[in-house]
Design a protein around this motif. Structure first.
Motif, short mmCIF file in Angstrom:
data_model
loop_
_atom_site.label_atom_id
_atom_site.label_comp_id
_atom_site.label_asym_id
_atom_site.label_seq_id
_atom_site.Cartn_x
_atom_site.Cartn_y
_atom_site.Cartn_z
N ASN A 60 -42.59 43.07 0.74
CA ASN A 60 -42.87 41.65 0.92
C ASN A 60 -42.50 41.14 2.31
N ALA A 61 -42.08 42.00 3.21
CA ALA A 61 -41.51 41.55 4.49
C ALA A 61 -42.47 41.54 5.66
N LEU A 62 -43.75 41.72 5.44
CA LEU A 62 -44.68 41.76 6.58
C LEU A 62 -44.49 40.63 7.58
N LYS A 67 -41.96 39.55 -9.47
CA LYS A 67 -41.48 40.93 -9.57
C LYS A 67 -40.71 41.32 -8.31
N PRO A 68 -39.83 42.31 -8.43
CA PRO A 68 -39.13 42.82 -7.24
C PRO A 68 -40.12 43.46 -6.27
N ALA A 69 -39.83 43.36 -4.98
CA ALA A 69 -40.73 43.88 -3.95
C ALA A 69 -40.75 45.41 -3.88
N ASP A 70 -39.87 46.07 -4.62
CA ASP A 70 -39.88 47.53 -4.62
C ASP A 70 -40.29 48.09 -5.99
N GLN A 71 -40.86 47.26 -6.84
CA GLN A 71 -41.30 47.70 -8.16
C GLN A 71 -42.73 48.23 -8.08
N LEU A 108 -43.30 54.25 -4.01
CA LEU A 108 -42.23 53.92 -3.06
C LEU A 108 -41.11 54.92 -3.31
N SER A 109 -40.74 55.68 -2.29
CA SER A 109 -39.69 56.68 -2.44
C SER A 109 -38.66 56.52 -1.34
N ASP A 110 -37.45 56.12 -1.74
CA ASP A 110 -36.36 56.06 -0.77
C ASP A 110 -35.93 57.46 -0.35
N ARG A 111 -36.10 58.42 -1.21
CA ARG A 111 -35.73 59.80 -0.88
C ARG A 111 -36.65 60.38 0.19
#
Length: 148
Positions: free
Chosen positions: A25-27, A43-47, A69-72
């Protein structure tokens, strides 16, 4: 099917670059093209499955769905649901990798989509600039966060 691919060496560590770019959501925070963005339905921006609804400064409108979306792996993928941009079947992926020499980040961003021949060149320029400016803006924001 058209394809745009942009890569960049970002002069910030991967943790800092990812800290900016992972926020779906940070564009408007890091990108000069965009004025407003909201995630639909609270909803959460990382869902996975969330939809961002955003606007350009010129009034363009895009709705995109987060597919992965993968933080790993420092990756995300999304697709356009609707847009004033004349594309169809647009899917995009962004990936970051650490560059150990100098503690920098290698970024890749690409998209595949259908577009009419008449619009192909202008859309390619817009999409390429969007990715390029996103990487540049992420570096600026990451550096600014160091001093905040």
């Amino acid at each position: 099917m058209a394809r745009v691919y942009i890569s960049a060496v970002m002069d910030v560590p991967i943790s800092e670059a990812w800290g900016v770019l992972r926020d779906f959501n940070a564009l408007p925070v890091y990108h000069p093209f965009f004025s407003k963005s909201d995630i639909e339905d609270g909803k959460p921006a990382d869902q996975i499955g969330c939809v961002r609804n955003f606007f350009t400064h010129e009034g363009g409108h895009i709705r995109e769905e987060l597919l992965t979306l993968s933080d790993r792996d420092h990756t995300c993928a999304y697709r356009i649901l609707e847009a004033t941009l004349p594309v169809r079947n647009y899917v995009s992926e962004m990936r970051l990798k650490p560059i150990t020499e100098g503690n920098k980040t290698f970024g890749e961003w690409w998209a595949e989509y259908d577009v009419s021949e008449a619009d192909a060149a202008s859309v390619q320029q817009i999409v390429g600039d969007t990715f390029r400016f996103a990487f540049e803006g992420a570096v600026k924001v990451a550096r600014a966060r160091r001093t905040a």
